[in-house]
Write an enzyme that holds these catalytic residues in place. Structure first.
Site, PDB file in Angstrom:
ATOM      1  N   GLY A   8       0.831  -1.214   0.000  1.00 16.38           N
ATOM      2  CA  GLY A   8       0.000   0.000   0.000  1.00 16.38           C
ATOM      3  C   GLY A   8       0.858   1.254   0.000  1.00 16.38           C
ATOM      4  CB  SER A  10      -0.071   3.800  -4.464  1.00 15.26           C
ATOM      5  OG  SER A  10      -1.138   3.186  -3.773  1.00 15.26           O
ATOM      6  NE  ARG A  11      -4.849   5.445  -2.962  1.00 18.87           N
ATOM      7  CZ  ARG A  11      -5.858   5.129  -2.143  1.00 18.87           C
ATOM      8  NH1 ARG A  11      -6.389   6.031  -1.358  1.00 18.87           N
ATOM      9  NH2 ARG A  11      -6.332   3.905  -2.132  1.00 18.87           N
ATOM     10  CE1 TYR A 153      -8.587  -0.430   9.558  1.00 19.20           C
ATOM     11  CE2 TYR A 153      -8.702   0.356  11.826  1.00 19.20           C
ATOM     12  CZ  TYR A 153      -8.103   0.370  10.579  1.00 19.20           C
ATOM     13  OH  TYR A 153      -7.011   1.187  10.360  1.00 19.20           O
ATOM     14  CB  ILE A 186      -2.871   9.298  10.157  1.00 21.91           C
ATOM     15  CG1 ILE A 186      -2.297   8.555  11.389  1.00 21.91           C
ATOM     16  CG2 ILE A 186      -1.758   9.918   9.312  1.00 21.91           C
ATOM     17  CD1 ILE A 186      -1.548   9.397  12.406  1.00 21.91           C
TER      18      ILE A 186
END
Ligand code: NAP
Length: 242
Positions: A8, A10-11, A153, A186
């Site tokens: 992950g 990319s962002r 989650y 965040i």
């Protein structure tokens, strides 16, 4: 050459981690699922700063996709090894338990927890052979205290914390450390839909964290300065009670 694989990448937090580990001298393997354009931007930025990076797309939730991509990379890099692994890719699919569908439970467990198993087992052998490695798992405050609306989650991130502690004990003697980082709120795409103005009133430092702040912590954990820290869960949450 020593590589760092960031899932992950990319962002968001993963992107900041890619840029930070490149500054530590690692060649970066930028993993992503579908957003090639953003991943290419990260690669360009690393190269502009004098570093090296390659794209390594695969779906972390799909064992076959993980195996194929990593095996293919390893076959083409016989002299290289992945010394640093940051298991960062993750998703949220929040809803209260009474409305939660099988798919929402399974997607979140696959992407945030089973991915740890699929990716880590493929890079561990190299670390064990070289007798050096750094594994950092991006968990969450949600996995420590639990959050309403996030049973899927919270379960996934709590599972990741348990796996971090167990694996640290298995491979400590091989000079491989395994730690978890547990961010609070965040500012990234993942938290864009949250009521920031309301939520930041609960945070003692009065703001959401920055992806770069999480990346700085990861940089420390992969450095030689952190050789004696393993099996830990380090919170980075602006003082939110955990
Ligand atoms: P984000 O901005 O939504 O970025 C998610 C990243 O994960 C993207 O690079 C995405 O790739 C990748 N990804 C998602 N599913 C994937 C899959 N199946 N296979 C491969 N890559 C996949 O998220 P973020 O806020 O940076 O979060 C990063 C990590 O920090 C996650 O594990 C998250 O749970 C954790 N975390 C975040 C916060 C927060 O407040 N933001 C707090 C605590 C923990 P594409 O670009 O290709 O979609």
């Amino acid at each position: 050459m020593n590589y760092a694989l960031v899932t992950g990448g990319s962002r968001g937090i993963g992107k900041a981690i890619c840029l930070a580990v490149a500054k530590e001298g690692y060649s970066v393997l930028i993993n992503y699922r579908s957003n090639k354009e953003s991943a290419l931007e990260v690669k360009k930025q690393i190269e502009a700063e004098g570093g090296n990076a390659e794209l390594l797309p695969f779906d972390v939730s799909d064992a076959k996709s993980v195996d194929e991509a990593i095996t293919h990379w390893q076959e083409n890099h016989l002299e290289d090894y992945i010394a640093v692994l940051v298991n960062n890719a993750g998703i949220r699919e929040d809803t209260i338990m009474v409305f939660m569908q099988d798919e929402q439970w399974n997607n979140v467990l696959q992407t945030n927890l089973n991915s740890f198993f699929y990716v880590t087992r493929r890079v561990l052998k190299g670390m064990i052979t070289k007798r050096y490695g750094r594994i950092v798992n991006i968990a969450s405050l949600s996995g420590i205290k639990g959050l309403a609306g996030q049973t899927n989650y919270s379960a996934a991130k709590a599972g990741l914390i348990g796996a971090t502690k167990a694996l640290a004990q298995e491979i400590g003697s091989r000079k491989i450390t395994v730690n978890a980082v547990a961010p609070g709120f965040i500012a990234t795409d993942m938290t864009q839909d949250l009521p920031e103005a309301e939520l930041k009133k609960m945070i003692p430092v009065g703001r959401f964290g920055k992806a770069e702040e999480v990346a700085d912590l990861v940089s420390f954990l992969i450095s030689d300065k952190a050789s004696y820290i393993t099996g830990e869960v380090i919170s980075i949450n602006g003082g939110l009670y955990t």
